[in-house]
Design a protein around this motif. Structure first.
Motif, short mmCIF file in Angstrom:
data_model
loop_
_atom_site.label_atom_id
_atom_site.label_comp_id
_atom_site.label_asym_id
_atom_site.label_seq_id
_atom_site.Cartn_x
_atom_site.Cartn_y
_atom_site.Cartn_z
N ILE A 175 32.93 30.57 44.70
CA ILE A 175 34.04 29.62 44.75
C ILE A 175 35.15 30.33 44.00
O ILE A 175 35.08 30.51 42.78
CB ILE A 175 33.68 28.27 44.13
CG1 ILE A 175 32.48 27.67 44.84
CG2 ILE A 175 34.89 27.33 44.19
CD1 ILE A 175 31.94 26.39 44.21
N THR A 176 36.14 30.80 44.76
CA THR A 176 37.12 31.74 44.26
C THR A 176 38.53 31.16 44.30
O THR A 176 39.04 30.86 45.38
CB THR A 176 37.08 33.03 45.10
OG1 THR A 176 35.74 33.53 45.12
CG2 THR A 176 38.01 34.09 44.54
N PRO A 177 39.16 31.04 43.12
CA PRO A 177 40.56 30.59 43.11
C PRO A 177 41.47 31.73 43.58
O PRO A 177 41.13 32.91 43.45
CB PRO A 177 40.81 30.24 41.65
CG PRO A 177 39.82 31.05 40.88
CD PRO A 177 38.64 31.25 41.78
N GLN A 178 42.60 31.39 44.11
CA GLN A 178 43.58 32.38 44.57
C GLN A 178 44.87 32.22 43.75
O GLN A 178 45.11 31.15 43.23
CB GLN A 178 43.84 32.21 46.06
CG GLN A 178 42.64 32.50 46.94
CD GLN A 178 42.12 33.91 46.82
OE1 GLN A 178 42.88 34.86 46.63
NE2 GLN A 178 40.82 34.07 46.89
N PRO A 179 45.64 33.24 43.65
CA PRO A 179 45.43 34.56 44.24
C PRO A 179 44.44 35.39 43.41
O PRO A 179 44.10 35.04 42.29
CB PRO A 179 46.82 35.19 44.19
CG PRO A 179 47.46 34.58 42.98
CD PRO A 179 46.93 33.16 42.93
N THR A 180 44.02 36.50 44.02
CA THR A 180 43.12 37.46 43.38
C THR A 180 43.88 38.75 43.16
O THR A 180 44.53 39.24 44.06
CB THR A 180 41.89 37.73 44.26
OG1 THR A 180 41.18 36.50 44.45
CG2 THR A 180 40.97 38.74 43.61
N GLU A 181 43.80 39.29 41.94
CA GLU A 181 44.35 40.62 41.65
C GLU A 181 43.21 41.63 41.77
O GLU A 181 42.08 41.33 41.40
CB GLU A 181 44.94 40.66 40.24
CG GLU A 181 46.16 39.80 40.06
CD GLU A 181 46.75 39.94 38.65
OE1 GLU A 181 46.32 40.82 37.87
OE2 GLU A 181 47.65 39.16 38.35
N HIS A 182 43.53 42.84 42.27
CA HIS A 182 42.53 43.89 42.46
C HIS A 182 42.97 45.16 41.77
O HIS A 182 44.16 45.44 41.65
CB HIS A 182 42.35 44.18 43.96
CG HIS A 182 41.84 43.02 44.73
ND1 HIS A 182 40.51 42.76 44.89
CD2 HIS A 182 42.49 42.04 45.40
CE1 HIS A 182 40.35 41.67 45.61
NE2 HIS A 182 41.55 41.21 45.94
N SER A 183 41.98 45.98 41.36
CA SER A 183 42.24 47.29 40.78
C SER A 183 41.07 48.21 41.12
O SER A 183 39.91 47.84 40.93
CB SER A 183 42.40 47.21 39.27
OG SER A 183 42.58 48.50 38.72
N THR A 184 41.38 49.41 41.63
CA THR A 184 40.31 50.36 41.92
C THR A 184 39.84 51.07 40.65
O THR A 184 38.74 51.60 40.62
CB THR A 184 40.76 51.41 42.97
OG1 THR A 184 41.92 52.05 42.51
CG2 THR A 184 41.02 50.75 44.32
N GLU A 185 40.68 51.11 39.63
CA GLU A 185 40.33 51.72 38.34
C GLU A 185 40.04 50.63 37.32
O GLU A 185 40.52 49.50 37.45
CB GLU A 185 41.50 52.57 37.83
CG GLU A 185 41.90 53.69 38.78
CD GLU A 185 40.82 54.75 38.94
OE1 GLU A 185 40.10 55.04 37.96
OE2 GLU A 185 40.67 55.26 40.06
N CYS A 186 39.27 50.96 36.30
CA CYS A 186 38.99 49.99 35.23
C CYS A 186 40.31 49.58 34.60
O CYS A 186 41.06 50.43 34.09
CB CYS A 186 38.06 50.61 34.19
SG CYS A 186 37.54 49.42 32.93
N PRO A 187 40.64 48.29 34.62
CA PRO A 187 41.93 47.83 34.10
C PRO A 187 42.02 47.95 32.58
O PRO A 187 41.01 47.95 31.88
CB PRO A 187 41.98 46.35 34.50
CG PRO A 187 40.82 46.13 35.39
CD PRO A 187 39.85 47.22 35.19
#
Length: 131
Positions: free
Chosen positions: A116-128
């Motif tokens: 159950i996922t709230p939006q928006p979602t932030e993404h990062s390919t590297e460890c933030p």
């Protein structure tokens, strides 16, 4: 008033395609058949997915995320105060990820998961880097 319709999770999972060897660089288009929206919910949705591999980092600034393992196993890694907290989850286990916490999945042998996922979602390919 909209009509409520019962959803059978097993049926929904049977319609997703297994995504083998997911990586942080896997595109949304490459992953689209491995994830499905079961229902809209508040400011996000309820999803099921079936994949193996290692996801990108993500976080949700508008609320907590609920994660339920339906089959297989995963390590759900939360980045909290610059420490990676590893949570080993198998079928039947769940975890609530607090609002704003970066997290990712390690599922080398495959996992079936409902979120159950709230939006928006932030993404990062590297460890933030936490701020």
């Amino acid at each position: 008033m909209s009509k409520s319709i019962a959803i059978t999770i097993k049926d929904a999972l049977s319609k997703v395609k297994f995504l083998k060897n997911r990586t942080a660089e896997t595109t949304a288009d490459e992953a689209k058949d491995a994830f499905t929206l079961l229902s809209e919910y508040r400011d996000g949705g309820i999803y099921v997915a079936h994949y193996s591999g290692f996801s990108e980092w993500e976080r949700h600034l508008n609320g907590d995320e609920f994660v339920q393992v339906l089959g297989g196993e995963t390590t759900l890694i939360l980045l909290n105060q610059h420490q990676q907290q590893r949570n080993e989850l198998s079928s039947g286990q769940m975890l609530v990820i607090p609002k704003g916490i970066w997290h990712r999945f390690e599922s080398p042998d495959g996992v079936k998961v409902m979120t159950i996922t709230p939006q928006p979602t932030e993404h990062s390919t590297e460890c933030p880097v936490e701020t």
